[in-house]
Design a protein around this motif. Structure first.
Motif, short mmCIF file in Angstrom:
data_model
loop_
_atom_site.label_atom_id
_atom_site.label_comp_id
_atom_site.label_asym_id
_atom_site.label_seq_id
_atom_site.Cartn_x
_atom_site.Cartn_y
_atom_site.Cartn_z
N ASP A 49 0.84 -1.21 0.00
CA ASP A 49 0.00 0.00 0.00
C ASP A 49 0.87 1.25 0.00
O ASP A 49 0.45 2.30 -0.45
CB ASP A 49 -0.88 0.01 1.26
N ILE A 50 2.08 1.09 0.55
CA ILE A 50 3.00 2.25 0.61
C ILE A 50 4.34 1.81 0.02
O ILE A 50 4.89 0.78 0.42
CB ILE A 50 3.22 2.67 2.08
N ILE A 51 4.85 2.57 -0.92
CA ILE A 51 6.16 2.25 -1.51
C ILE A 51 7.07 3.46 -1.29
O ILE A 51 6.73 4.58 -1.68
CB ILE A 51 6.04 1.96 -3.02
N ILE A 52 8.20 3.20 -0.63
CA ILE A 52 9.16 4.27 -0.39
C ILE A 52 10.39 3.98 -1.25
O ILE A 52 10.94 2.87 -1.19
CB ILE A 52 9.62 4.30 1.09
N VAL A 53 10.83 4.96 -2.02
CA VAL A 53 12.03 4.79 -2.83
C VAL A 53 13.10 5.72 -2.27
O VAL A 53 12.94 6.95 -2.28
CB VAL A 53 11.76 5.12 -4.32
N GLU A 63 21.02 7.90 -11.11
CA GLU A 63 19.76 8.62 -11.38
C GLU A 63 18.96 7.94 -12.49
O GLU A 63 17.74 7.84 -12.40
CB GLU A 63 20.05 10.07 -11.75
N GLU A 64 19.68 7.46 -13.52
CA GLU A 64 18.97 6.78 -14.61
C GLU A 64 18.23 5.54 -14.10
O GLU A 64 17.08 5.31 -14.45
CB GLU A 64 19.96 6.35 -15.71
N LYS A 65 18.93 4.76 -13.25
CA LYS A 65 18.30 3.55 -12.68
C LYS A 65 17.05 3.93 -11.91
O LYS A 65 16.03 3.26 -11.97
CB LYS A 65 19.28 2.84 -11.74
N LEU A 66 17.14 5.04 -11.17
CA LEU A 66 16.00 5.49 -10.38
C LEU A 66 14.82 5.81 -11.29
O LEU A 66 13.70 5.39 -11.04
CB LEU A 66 16.39 6.72 -9.56
N TYR A 67 15.09 6.57 -12.38
CA TYR A 67 13.98 6.99 -13.22
C TYR A 67 13.34 5.79 -13.92
O TYR A 67 12.13 5.76 -14.14
CB TYR A 67 14.41 8.09 -14.19
N ARG A 72 8.42 2.13 -13.75
CA ARG A 72 7.70 0.87 -13.46
C ARG A 72 6.62 1.11 -12.41
O ARG A 72 5.50 0.61 -12.52
CB ARG A 72 8.68 -0.20 -12.97
N LEU A 73 6.96 1.91 -11.40
CA LEU A 73 5.96 2.19 -10.34
C LEU A 73 4.76 2.94 -10.91
O LEU A 73 3.62 2.68 -10.56
CB LEU A 73 6.59 3.02 -9.21
#
Ligand code: SAH
Ligand code: SF4
Ligand code: F3S
Length: 444
Positions: A49-53, A63-67, A72-73
């Motif tokens: 229910d909660i996703i923290i990145v 940063e690219e991996k994060l984006y 996907r999220l």
């Protein structure tokens, strides 16, 4: 934010972490806050229910991996209306801009704002929220709440931020100025870890050598000595040490405090004094090598690791060769090497990045090939030795093989008749690879 409360008790949460040990420890703290508030930790974002990145900005690639992860999220948020929070270094740098650019994000919190997290989730999130405020004092999150990944080895953050402004580095912009955690709180946390049965602690900070207790002014050497008194903790490590602040006093403490491992991560970045100057590192090649010599004279068995940046702006072939030669000279047990990546806000990114991507890649590969050869030679010399290893689990690839690290922080995989997870074991080394040692437990 007050908008009618939401009960955390029925909610599942998932924390995804990018970046360094500091971020890993922060994620353990965030997970602790949420589970204390009644949330249930989950292994999958899809069912949460909660996703923290928790984010990292240190290189473009991070940063690219994060984006791509956020992409996907965004897709599965269309199916399930989870609350998505972005925290950490990218959150600090871009703040509410992230909410505008990525409308599926519900809140953004910089690293000094995690105490607000359960309050934000409790309130229903009709209103988007961003906070990147930064207090002058160390923001203590009660350590009892930390939800740790390991029950054998624990991270203990001792300070936040960095004052060094190396010309390539975004960290001082993402983590603010140095602020130290009161020593009493650090020692209390270490004591409570010992009471829970932890065997090893790793003290964390961007530049641990400049630690100073805000209450008493006691320095990092004193902290090491006090931590060394904790009954139950057997190994103490720390990361990261800046060479310019690494003093003879700290080296002597490492030698004298018997629980402090003879292992040091001392990032050199480049073997060329002219590049080091342009990097604003505050030491020369010769000064760095002198510290290595002092340390080796005090502790002949010490194991070193380092960080290397290949292809810094304007790095000539000659300067690059000096990086290769410092690797030959020191013979590090391990290195972390990176292609230079221009980062916004930094001094170096304003210079023209004259070295092509291909050339940076070539240099990085040369660094890694040379280091691989050195590690093979160093590891070969350990054949037949019995090494003390803290077993932290089983090998992921071969479940009948146990895995751990020796005092030098090298990975050791070994066979054992008994279950030795969480124990110190003497391992007889029989074979090796460039990145690990292999053997059999001889005494339990
Ligand atoms: N505080 C630590 C770690 C900083 S980040 C220290 O001072 O050593 C970890 C490593 O990332 C750095 O040591 C450096 O080698 C690398 N790094 C930082 N910025 C970089 C950049 N712009 N390009 C490539 N590597 C970088
Ligand atoms: Fe970055 Fe330098 Fe600070 Fe390390 S010491 S975090 S490399 S600015
Ligand atoms: Fe990355 Fe922030 Fe750590 S930029 S390396 S997560 S301090």
């Amino acid at each position: 934010m007050e908008k009618g409360a939401r009960n955390l008790k029925s909610l599942k949460f998932y924390v995804h972490t990018f970046g360094c040990q500091m971020n890993k420890n922060d994620s353990e703290r965030i997970a602790g806050i949420l589970s204390t508030a009644g949330g249930k930790i989950s292994n999958s974002p899809e069912e949460s229910d909660i996703i923290i990145v928790n984010t990292c900005a240190v290189r473009e690639k991070a940063e690219e991996k994060l984006y791509s992860y956020l992409g996907r999220l965004a897709t599965f948020k269309k199916k399930k209306k989870s609350t998505i929070g972005v925290v950490g270094c990218v959150a600090q740098l871009y703040g509410s801009e992230l909410l505008e650019k990525k409308p599926f994000i519900d809140f953004v919190l910089g690293p000094d704002n995690y105490n607000q997290i359960s309050e934000i989730i409790h309130s229903n999130h009709e209103e988007k929220f961003a906070s990147t405020s930064w207090s002058q004092d160390y923001n203590e999150i009660p350590h009892e709440k930390t939800f740790r990944e390991s029950n054998i080895s624990a991270y203990v953050t001792i300070m936040e931020g960095c004052n060094n402004f190396c010309s390539y580095c975004i960290v001082p912009f993402a983590r603010g100025r140095e602020k130290c955690r009161p020593m009493q709180n650090i020692i209390e946390e270490i004591q409570s870890l010992a009471d829970k049965g932890y065997k090893e602690i790793q003290l964390l900070g961007q530049n641990v050598n400049s630690y100073k207790d805000p209450d008493t002014g006691k320095d990092f050497s004193i902290l090491l000595k006090e931590a060394n008194q904790t009954e139950g903790i057997e190994w103490i490590r720390f990361i990261t040490s800046h060479p310019k602040n690494f003093t003879k006093k700290i080296a002597t403490t490492m030698k004298e405090a018997e629980k402090v491992c003879h292992q040091l991560h001392l990032p050199v970045q480049s073997g060329s004094s002219s590049v080091l100057k342009r990097m604003n590192r505050g030491y020369t090649r010769e000064e760095y090598l002198e510290k290595i010599t002092i340390l080796r004279n005090l502790m002949p068995d010490i194991s070193f690791s380092t960080d290397i940046i290949a292809g810094f702006p304007g790095e000539t072939e000659e300067e690059f060769q000096e990086t290769l030669s410092i690797l030959e000279e020191v013979r590090f047990n391990n290195i972390f090497s990176f292609r230079y990546s221009p980062r916004p806000l930094t001094v170096a990114c304003q210079e023209k990045d004259t070295i092509s991507f291909e050339e940076k890649r070539r240099r990085l590969i040369e660094v890694q090939d040379l280091q691989k050869k050195i590690q093979l030679e160093l590891n070969k010399s350990l054949i037949g030795r019995d090494l003390k290893v803290l077993c932290t689990g089983k090998s992921k690839k071969a479940p009948h093989i146990y895995s751990g690290r020796n005092e030098g922080h090298q990975v050791v995989n070994f066979k054992s008749k008994n279950d030795v997870i969480g124990c110190f074991v003497d391992v007889h080394i029989a074979s090796y690879g460039p990145y690990s040692l292999h053997g059999e437990a001889i005494k339990q």
